[in-house]
Design an enzyme around this catalytic site. Structure first.
Site, PDB file in Angstrom:
ATOM      1  N   ASP A   1       0.858  -1.189   0.000  1.00 47.47           N
ATOM      2  CA  ASP A   1       0.000   0.000   0.000  1.00 47.47           C
ATOM      3  C   ASP A   1       0.894   1.238   0.000  1.00 47.47           C
ATOM      4  O   ASP A   1       1.839   1.336   0.781  1.00 47.47           O
ATOM      5  CB  ASP A   1      -0.908   0.007   1.238  1.00 47.47           C
ATOM      6  CG  ASP A   1      -2.140   0.880   1.039  1.00 47.47           C
ATOM      7  OD1 ASP A   1      -1.981   2.023   0.564  1.00 47.47           O
ATOM      8  OD2 ASP A   1      -3.242   0.422   1.373  1.00 47.47           O
TER       9      ASP A   1
ATOM     10  N   ASP B   1      11.209 -49.028  14.568  1.00 46.09           N
ATOM     11  CA  ASP B   1      11.552 -50.431  14.333  1.00 46.09           C
ATOM     12  C   ASP B   1      10.968 -51.277  15.456  1.00 46.09           C
ATOM     13  O   ASP B   1      11.076 -50.928  16.632  1.00 46.09           O
ATOM     14  CB  ASP B   1      13.076 -50.590  14.286  1.00 46.09           C
ATOM     15  CG  ASP B   1      13.483 -51.978  13.833  1.00 46.09           C
ATOM     16  OD1 ASP B   1      13.639 -52.169  12.614  1.00 46.09           O
ATOM     17  OD2 ASP B   1      13.643 -52.863  14.695  1.00 46.09           O
TER      18      ASP B   1
ATOM     19  N   ASN C   1       8.535 -63.970  15.187  1.00 47.74           N
ATOM     20  CA  ASN C   1       8.464 -64.907  14.061  1.00 47.74           C
ATOM     21  C   ASN C   1       8.903 -66.307  14.465  1.00 47.74           C
ATOM     22  O   ASN C   1       8.282 -67.314  14.082  1.00 47.74           O
ATOM     23  CB  ASN C   1       9.354 -64.401  12.917  1.00 47.74           C
ATOM     24  CG  ASN C   1       8.659 -63.359  12.058  1.00 47.74           C
ATOM     25  OD1 ASN C   1       7.439 -63.334  11.974  1.00 47.74           O
ATOM     26  ND2 ASN C   1       9.435 -62.494  11.426  1.00 47.74           N
TER      27      ASN C   1
ATOM     28  N   ASP D   1       3.308 -61.332  10.656  1.00 44.77           N
ATOM     29  CA  ASP D   1       2.618 -60.457   9.711  1.00 44.77           C
ATOM     30  C   ASP D   1       1.451 -59.734  10.369  1.00 44.77           C
ATOM     31  O   ASP D   1       1.187 -58.555  10.104  1.00 44.77           O
ATOM     32  CB  ASP D   1       2.104 -61.273   8.522  1.00 44.77           C
ATOM     33  CG  ASP D   1       3.232 -61.730   7.601  1.00 44.77           C
ATOM     34  OD1 ASP D   1       4.360 -61.237   7.769  1.00 44.77           O
ATOM     35  OD2 ASP D   1       2.963 -62.568   6.717  1.00 44.77           O
TER      36      ASP D   1
ATOM     37  N   GLU E   1      10.689 -54.763   9.284  1.00 45.35           N
ATOM     38  CA  GLU E   1       9.881 -54.300  10.416  1.00 45.35           C
ATOM     39  C   GLU E   1      10.161 -52.842  10.727  1.00 45.35           C
ATOM     40  O   GLU E   1      10.050 -52.393  11.858  1.00 45.35           O
ATOM     41  CB  GLU E   1      10.171 -55.163  11.661  1.00 45.35           C
ATOM     42  CG  GLU E   1      11.587 -55.112  12.162  1.00 45.35           C
ATOM     43  CD  GLU E   1      12.493 -56.200  11.612  1.00 45.35           C
ATOM     44  OE1 GLU E   1      13.477 -56.519  12.275  1.00 45.35           O
ATOM     45  OE2 GLU E   1      12.212 -56.732  10.513  1.00 45.35           O
TER      46      GLU E   1
END
Length: 462
Positions: free
Chosen positions: A9, A329, A337, A346, A372
């Protein structure tokens, strides 16, 4: 980091008054007296919002068009400041690309509400551009907009006769489908979201505007209408109270007397923004299909995540906004597993992925980048918020129970997380993503070494 507002302005009094109002709300303020000076400021460091008043020899509309044609400034919200009750100037400003128009004297409450509102809309569009950039980096063709049907527009009012005159004129200017419904009808129904209107034009009652604000808030909260664009209309007498409509879910506000051409332009803008937001949600929901999605967890995979991290890094280098990189992680995953079998492993992986995704924002990226291992990229996040987020993720995973095939008792798991912060002043734009991954991975190793189920911030992140 406070948002930066550029005031353009040539009238010193206007700049001073606006600066005082913005500084009181903790905005960082820059100023320019001419259009050329404003372009130079934007080229050096683009602001978050631009207020355009009287800009000297260059017309404000010409300046707006130049800003809209520059990729660095095309998404910056533009608010025009026009003389009082100059309806034609308001229409010309919207035609030139203004996101909003305010008339002098500018209400502080209205100005700040507008800036907050437009900033939220800008962030949604910026995120869409970021994800489309990632899509192109992966070699995918740009998504086609396809054929766009006329929008569905619902006028929400208890007094249909008040809308009759301007609605007839609006129908002559745009080819969308209109209907009038009362607030009771809108709130009583529970329609499928796919059948909800694209835009709700909410008319605030003259005597008790608060009832209209309540309707607006409820419409925004309902699942079926949560993503509708909300355009609020009110009389001159209620426009100060109506400023809060922008914080209660309104996307735009038109107060006092208005030109039907202005309403048509604002409606078209809101429809365009709505379709942009719909594309963003579709991109986030559908991802980039199987090519960039991990089939087990449904998360993005490394192929998508690394280009996206690079884009976030580039954006942060330009804006100076902080972002966080987290690597999580699973602890002792091999034991899961070995003891319970790979099917159980899984199930735990999928459950942990679900817990992480459900506890982050929609704009945050979550990807499975290893067996993972999960990567999270949190844009617009400082180190304090990132640490709190990481600690919350550790807690929700630790408290979760994971059902696994062949197991009568739910399994438990924990995660360790390493963090790194960007942008880093010493890093180049080309390899900062890789550097941050390395730092986050080292921090993850430290979390593992210190007992697991912990969060560690890279020392280099400070």
């Amino acid at each position: 980091m406070p948002q930066t507002v550029l005031i353009v302005d040539e009238v010193a009094t206007n700049r001073i008054v606006l600066r005082v109002k913005l500084a009181a709300a903790y905005y960082s303020v820059k100023h320019a007296t001419t259009g050329a000076e404003a372009l130079a400021v934007c080229a050096k460091s683009p602001p978050d919002v631009i207020l355009l008043g009287q800009v000297g020899t260059m017309k404000a509309g010409d300046l707006a068009r130049r800003l809209r044609s520059n990729p660095k400034t095309e998404t910056i919200p533009l608010i025009f400041l026009t003389p009082p009750e100059n309806l034609r100037a308001r229409v010309e400003a919207l035609e030139a690309g203004a996101d909003d128009v305010l008339s002098h004297p500018v209400s502080e409450m209205m100005l700040l509400a507008r800036i907050r509102n437009l900033s939220r809309a800008r962030d949604a569009e910026r995120e869409l551009r970021l994800r489309e950039g990632t899509r192109r980096a992966l070699g995918f063709a740009e998504a086609s907009a396809g054929f766009e049907m006329p929008a569905r527009v619902t006028v929400v009012t208890d007094h249909p006769s008040d809308a009759g005159h301007w609605l007839d004129q609006l129908r002559q200017r745009v080819s969308h489908r209109f209907e009038i419904r009362s607030p009771r009808e809108m709130l009583a129904q529970n329609p499928d979201a796919s059948k909800a209107p694209d835009v709700c034009i909410v008319m605030l009652p003259r005597l008790i505007p608060e009832t209209g604000l309540g309707t607006l808030s409820e419409l925004r909260a309902r699942s079926a209408t949560r993503h509708c664009a909300m355009l609020v209309l009110c009389d001159r007498e209620t426009r100060q109270a109506a400023a809060s409509a922008l914080d209660l879910g309104g996307n735009d506000l038109l107060a006092g007397a208005f030109d039907p051409d202005e309403l048509a332009l604002r409606l078209q803008n809101q429809i365009a923004r709505k379709r942009t937001a719909d594309r963003l949600r579709a991109t986030m929901r559908d991802g980039l299909h199987a090519a960039v999605t991990d089939p087990l967890t449904g998360l993005y995979n490394r192929r998508y995540a690394l280009p996206h991290l690079a884009r976030v890094s580039q954006e942060a280098q330009c804006t100076g906004r902080r972002f966080a990189v987290l690597i999580a992680d699973l602890d002792h995953f091999k034991q899961i597993n070995d003891v319970y079998g790979h099917a159980a492993g899984d199930a735990v992986l999928a459950g942990v992925a679900r817990q992480i995704k459900e506890n982050l924002r929609a704009v945050d990226l979550v990807a499975r980048i290893g067996g993972e291992e999960f990567l999270m990229v949190l844009p617009d996040t400082d180190s304090h918020r990132a640490r709190r987020t990481a600690q919350r993720l550790c807690q929700v995973v630790r408290n979760a129970h994971f059902l696994a095939p062949g197991q009568d008792v739910p399994l438990r798991a924990t995660v360790s997380i390493g963090m790194a912060m960007g942008p880093r002043c010493s890093a180049s734009t080309n390899n900062e993503g890789d550097d941050l991954l390395t730092l986050a991975d080292r921090a993850l190793y430290a979390s593992k070494s210190e007992g697991r189920n912990k969060v560690t911030l890279s020392r280099d992140a400070a």
